[in-house]
Design an enzyme around this catalytic site. Structure first.
Site, PDB file in Angstrom:
ATOM      1  N   ILE A  24       1.034   4.414   1.606  1.00 33.10           N
ATOM      2  CA  ILE A  24       1.638   5.024   2.795  1.00 33.10           C
ATOM      3  C   ILE A  24       2.617   4.053   3.450  1.00 33.10           C
ATOM      4  O   ILE A  24       3.717   4.443   3.854  1.00 33.10           O
ATOM      5  CB  ILE A  24       0.556   5.493   3.785  1.00 33.10           C
ATOM      6  CG1 ILE A  24      -0.241   6.655   3.185  1.00 33.10           C
ATOM      7  CG2 ILE A  24       1.179   5.929   5.110  1.00 33.10           C
ATOM      8  CD1 ILE A  24      -1.432   7.100   4.012  1.00 33.10           C
ATOM      9  N   CYS A  25       2.248   2.786   3.544  1.00 31.97           N
ATOM     10  CA  CYS A  25       3.135   1.795   4.167  1.00 31.97           C
ATOM     11  C   CYS A  25       4.441   1.677   3.392  1.00 31.97           C
ATOM     12  O   CYS A  25       5.522   1.601   3.989  1.00 31.97           O
ATOM     13  CB  CYS A  25       2.451   0.431   4.257  1.00 31.97           C
ATOM     14  SG  CYS A  25       0.995   0.434   5.326  1.00 31.97           S
ATOM     15  N   THR A  26       4.360   1.687   2.072  1.00 31.51           N
ATOM     16  CA  THR A  26       5.576   1.624   1.262  1.00 31.51           C
ATOM     17  C   THR A  26       6.443   2.847   1.528  1.00 31.51           C
ATOM     18  O   THR A  26       7.660   2.725   1.706  1.00 31.51           O
ATOM     19  CB  THR A  26       5.229   1.502  -0.238  1.00 31.51           C
ATOM     20  OG1 THR A  26       4.503   0.283  -0.440  1.00 31.51           O
ATOM     21  CG2 THR A  26       6.478   1.499  -1.099  1.00 31.51           C
ATOM     22  N   LEU A  47       8.131   2.405   5.035  1.00 32.39           N
ATOM     23  CA  LEU A  47       9.207   1.412   5.055  1.00 32.39           C
ATOM     24  C   LEU A  47      10.355   1.815   4.132  1.00 32.39           C
ATOM     25  O   LEU A  47      11.506   1.484   4.411  1.00 32.39           O
ATOM     26  CB  LEU A  47       8.677   0.013   4.754  1.00 32.39           C
ATOM     27  CG  LEU A  47       8.250  -0.719   6.041  1.00 32.39           C
ATOM     28  CD1 LEU A  47       7.060  -0.081   6.719  1.00 32.39           C
ATOM     29  CD2 LEU A  47       8.017  -2.187   5.793  1.00 32.39           C
ATOM     30  N   SER A  69       0.844  -1.197   0.000  1.00 31.48           N
ATOM     31  CA  SER A  69       0.000   0.000   0.000  1.00 31.48           C
ATOM     32  C   SER A  69       0.882   1.251   0.000  1.00 31.48           C
ATOM     33  O   SER A  69       2.042   1.206   0.395  1.00 31.48           O
ATOM     34  CB  SER A  69      -0.959  -0.007   1.187  1.00 31.48           C
ATOM     35  OG  SER A  69      -0.242   0.049   2.403  1.00 31.48           O
TER      36      SER A  69
END
Length: 159
Positions: free
Chosen positions: A51-53, A56, A49
């Protein structure tokens, strides 16, 4: 998400021990990590996704803030291990991505960051000392990108 939906661990509480498999199928336990280092536990909702990418990627691009002789980062989602492996390979994540897939969300729930509406974690970040005591925390809801800028000062305060 409302404040009553999740109740994250608070500063001063002892984090529960856990053992989860990383993206390579290796068992990782919190107690083994904290035997040697302070640990940053980063919960995120979904691999692949946006934002998660981004979050991280920030860890990957500034790994020296998250991994050192005295610090280790682990990132946890309820995604299956094989999804995490594919994502890590594509994005070049060489730090542990832990799968809390089964029993679904058990560790996420124990840290108080399981969103019951989605079955995925909210964006919870916990800095734990070697005794697994929470020393700093940051929790963001769905769609709210977290800001890791306070982390280096919090890590320095542990010394």
């Amino acid at each position: 998400m409302t404040a009553s939906t999740v109740t994250p661990l608070a500063v001063g509480q002892v984090a529960p021990d856990f053992s989860l498999r990383d993206q390579n199928g290796v068992e990782v336990s919190l107690s083994a990590l904290t035997a040697d280092k302070n640990v940053v536990v980063v919960f995120y909702p979904f691999a692949f996704s946006g934002i998660c990418t981004g979050e991280l990627d920030e860890i990957r691009d500034h790994l020296e803030r998250f991994v050192s002789d005295d610090l280790q980062v682990v990132c946890i989602s309820t995604d299956p291990m094989f999804s995490l492996r594919a994502w890590a390979d594509i994005q070049g994540y060489f730090f542990p991505l832990l799968s809390d897939h089964w029993p679904h969300g058990e560790v996420t729930r124990a840290f108080g960051v399981l969103n019951p509406a989605t079955g995925a974690p909210v964006r919870g970040t916990f800095l734990l000392d070697r005794d697994r005591v929470v020393r700093w925390t940051l929790v963001n809801g769905p769609g709210e990108q977290r800001d890791f800028s306070e982390l280096p000062a919090q890590v320095a305060a542990l010394s």
